[in-house]
Design a protein around this motif. Structure first.
Motif, short mmCIF file in Angstrom:
data_model
loop_
_atom_site.label_atom_id
_atom_site.label_comp_id
_atom_site.label_asym_id
_atom_site.label_seq_id
_atom_site.Cartn_x
_atom_site.Cartn_y
_atom_site.Cartn_z
N ASP A 77 -7.70 32.36 8.40
CA ASP A 77 -7.77 31.50 7.22
C ASP A 77 -9.13 31.75 6.55
O ASP A 77 -10.18 31.58 7.17
CB ASP A 77 -7.65 30.05 7.69
N TYR A 117 -2.35 30.52 6.04
CA TYR A 117 -2.12 31.48 4.98
C TYR A 117 -2.68 32.83 5.40
O TYR A 117 -3.77 32.92 5.96
CB TYR A 117 -2.86 31.07 3.69
N TYR A 118 -1.94 33.86 5.08
CA TYR A 118 -2.39 35.25 5.24
C TYR A 118 -2.30 35.76 6.68
O TYR A 118 -2.54 36.94 6.92
CB TYR A 118 -3.82 35.46 4.69
N THR A 129 0.27 36.84 8.74
CA THR A 129 1.70 37.09 8.57
C THR A 129 2.43 37.25 9.89
O THR A 129 1.83 37.47 10.95
CB THR A 129 1.91 38.38 7.75
N TYR A 133 1.59 27.26 -1.91
CA TYR A 133 0.73 26.75 -0.83
C TYR A 133 1.54 25.95 0.18
O TYR A 133 1.01 25.51 1.18
CB TYR A 133 -0.43 25.93 -1.39
N HIS A 160 5.52 26.24 2.27
CA HIS A 160 6.55 27.23 2.57
C HIS A 160 7.73 27.10 1.59
O HIS A 160 8.16 26.00 1.28
CB HIS A 160 7.03 27.07 4.00
N TYR A 189 2.52 37.98 1.97
CA TYR A 189 1.67 36.78 1.89
C TYR A 189 2.55 35.55 2.06
O TYR A 189 3.64 35.46 1.51
CB TYR A 189 1.01 36.68 0.52
N TYR A 190 2.05 34.60 2.79
CA TYR A 190 2.65 33.27 2.92
C TYR A 190 3.84 33.23 3.88
O TYR A 190 4.36 32.15 4.15
CB TYR A 190 3.04 32.68 1.54
N THR A 236 4.23 33.23 7.32
CA THR A 236 3.32 33.17 8.46
C THR A 236 4.01 33.52 9.77
O THR A 236 5.24 33.53 9.87
CB THR A 236 2.74 31.75 8.60
#
Lengths: 392, 392
Positions: free
Chosen positions: A34, A128-129, A131, B50, B52, B128-129, B131
């Protein structure tokens, strides 16, 4: 030469608290991806989170290890005090590689080099980020490691702010006040939404007479007209029209610390019903602010809001606030305590929250927010801005 | 009422091409969580990434299914043409829940409802995003499903632009030109960096006389002085000093389409060495632009740059460009083709790239970029801005 955003003692305390929580969880290492947590532990600051990166904290090392793209290593040298041996860049062929080379393959070699390849390693599984592929690649590369989900471990350390952090949040609040005033001044019938966005952004970055502003983690949001019920739409070329309610939500930012603020305005003369509802929102937010003090729970703060609006036969189901401060896009929230039913977090001095309750009806919505810090005997709002419905 | 960013036939074509690639991979369903891919397939646009969210494409349904937070469902109705049955919101108690409730638990019920819970499901494992936890929760909830990594499946569909997309990128280029000029005009000795950032942002959002600008996926970057070798540091309160080289990288944005542009300036009279090096960068970028045309490989375009600078005994190892267009923070790149050794992607008409080569030395860096579209017989740059070293 690192910029001195905080004294080194501040980073030492943060690291110490993080290691305490790692010890409670029996962790040998923590991989933090993060960007806000990376900054919190090292000071690292840069728009490089579009590639994989992170910092590794191990129990036996005095400083974290930064891992990132080769071209960002100088940014690490410029913004942190990490020694050379704690800066571990990966080569550019790892970036969006057509050859099945992944940055986590490199992270795995760093973890191995730090002697924790067969240890208990905490991962921010829902950050976030970080993956899904990052996780599976670490698993493949480190078959002897035992991974644990430590998504909010550092975030919970962040919840109580130091005086130095609060100082940046107060500076951010000054910027928020200026930007809110600019937004309210810009909105009028016939003005395109983007012009109001520009007026706000201009203040967010120009800051105050004494200092400039950083980019906020969330762009200014200005749902208007029928769209006050669509809180996350961004501005368009559409013009504001007479009879449009407009909600402005924004945040100034200093050294990545935020102090969000929301107000509602109306293009033209607001109907009496809307003025009445705005007064209820103000009454509710003030009741909730009065309820906030050390020792009470997060849910009890929300209850003060809910009890207030219930007097008017109104109810709202969403949470009305959340802990926040340091952040990078896409969010300034810390994802820890929320002001909502069921959240039993006990408030402590120097915790900071953004309280953003609102009421939505068929024709309009009213939203109004305050960022506050829990003080020794209550709550102090960081911005000083009139709490009422505005008109344009 | 959905805004008409594109005709419905455009979305139909995008979906059709996506389904063709799904069929090649033997997929029953695709879960798309990259916000740019969500927008590409449905038009959905909002600052809601920000939390899901995603869209599900199945072979047997005519339209995708949007899954997101309850308060964003109206945003979906406002920006897409999806029918009510294709809008599946989850309740707010899934958001940063203290009760181990995760949005992917809800996504799993949607996949089940769509009849693919025991099917082959593609996931954007490295988007991205999306997770690590999103993945493990889907695995837990859908033990009969077979998951496949389809990270860039939609991105590869995006690489060739339609005429309508190119029109937005050309509009973005007009904004980039205005913002670059504003940045060059603002930079001078004694001006704090944030004032230059403000001047650039102001133009990025005010756009042109005819239309406004959207927020770019990456903030304006302006590494200066010693920091020209730290490409991803953002602005500070520091003042520009005589003798500072400054690199400006920015992008205008229209309906989420970008057209990035970079130039280098110098505070004061640039040393002859820097002027010479800037001319080499210009010669190299022009050689690479000349090399770009349908049928050649991405790596051959980079080779034209590398061969040019080699004449001056210079070499640079990073990639010099990448495919891009539609994007959300933190990146406007598509993560597909790169202009670098080893990338054998064959250029086709209507592909778009940001070519951003640079040279870094001990005291300064020089960077200069162009966004170009591959035409029937060459390459056309979208912005029209002088290609040279500037001075402030």
């Amino acid at each position: 030469m690192p910029s001195a955003v905080f004294d080194s003692s501040e980073y030492d305390r943060r690291l110490e608290r993080t290691k305490e929580r790692m010890a409670e969880r029996g962790l040998d290492a923590l991989f933090v991806s993060d960007p806000a947590n990376m900054n919190y532990l090292t000071g690292y600051d840069g728009w490089s989170f579009y590639v994989h990166q992170g910092v590794v904290v191990t129990q036996d090392r005095d400083e974290p290890v930064w891992v990132g793209r080769d071209m960002d290593a100088n940014g690490c040298r410029a913004t942190t005090s990490l020694s050379e041996e704690s800066i571990r860049p990966y080569s550019d062929d790892h970036v969006q590689s057509p050859h099945d080379l992944h940055p986590m393959d490199f992270v795995a070699t760093v973890l191995d080099d730090l002697g924790v390849s067969d240890g208990d390693i905490g991962l921010e599984m829902d950050a976030y980020y970080f993956t899904a592929k990052s996780y599976t690649r670490l698993q493949q590369n480190l078959p002897e490691a035992s991974f644990e989900d430590t998504t909010l471990l550092v975030n919970w350390v962040r919840i109580k702010k130091s005086d130095a952090e609060l100082e940046y949040m107060r500076e951010a609040a000054r910027i928020s006040e200026n930007a809110m005033q600019a937004g309210l001044d810009a909105i009028e019938e016939g003005v395109p939404e983007y012009e109001a966005a520009e007026a706000i952004y201009s203040q967010l970055i120009n800051g105050t007479a004494d200092y400039g502003g950083d980019y906020p983690s969330i762009v200014p949001l200005m749902p208007s007209g029928d769209h006050t019920g669509t809180p996350h739409l961004t501005w368009t070329d559409e013009e504001f029209r007479d009879g449009d309610p407009v909600i402005i939500e924004l945040s100034g930012c200093r050294h990545r610390y935020h102090s969000p603020l929301a107000r509602t305005t109306y293009v033209g003369e607001p109907p009496q019903e809307m003025q009445d509802r705005a007064e209820i929102v103000v009454e509710g937010i003030e009741a909730a602010l009065d309820a906030a003090e050390p020792g009470v729970t997060a849910e009890s703060v929300e209850k003060a809001w809910r009890d207030t609006i219930a007097k008017y036969d109104l109810e709202k189901e969403d949470r009305i606030g959340y802990s926040m401060g340091l952040g990078y896009p896409p969010d300034w929230g810390e994802h820890t305590a929320s002001l909502r039913p069921g959240d039993e977090t006990v408030l402590e001095e120097n915790m900071t929250f953004h309280m953003i309750p609102g009421l939505w009806f068929d024709d309009f919505g009213v939203e109004l927010s305050e960022t506050f810090v829990v003080t020794s005997d209550g709550a102090e709002t960081l911005a000083d801005f009139p709490r009422r419905l505005f008109k344009a």
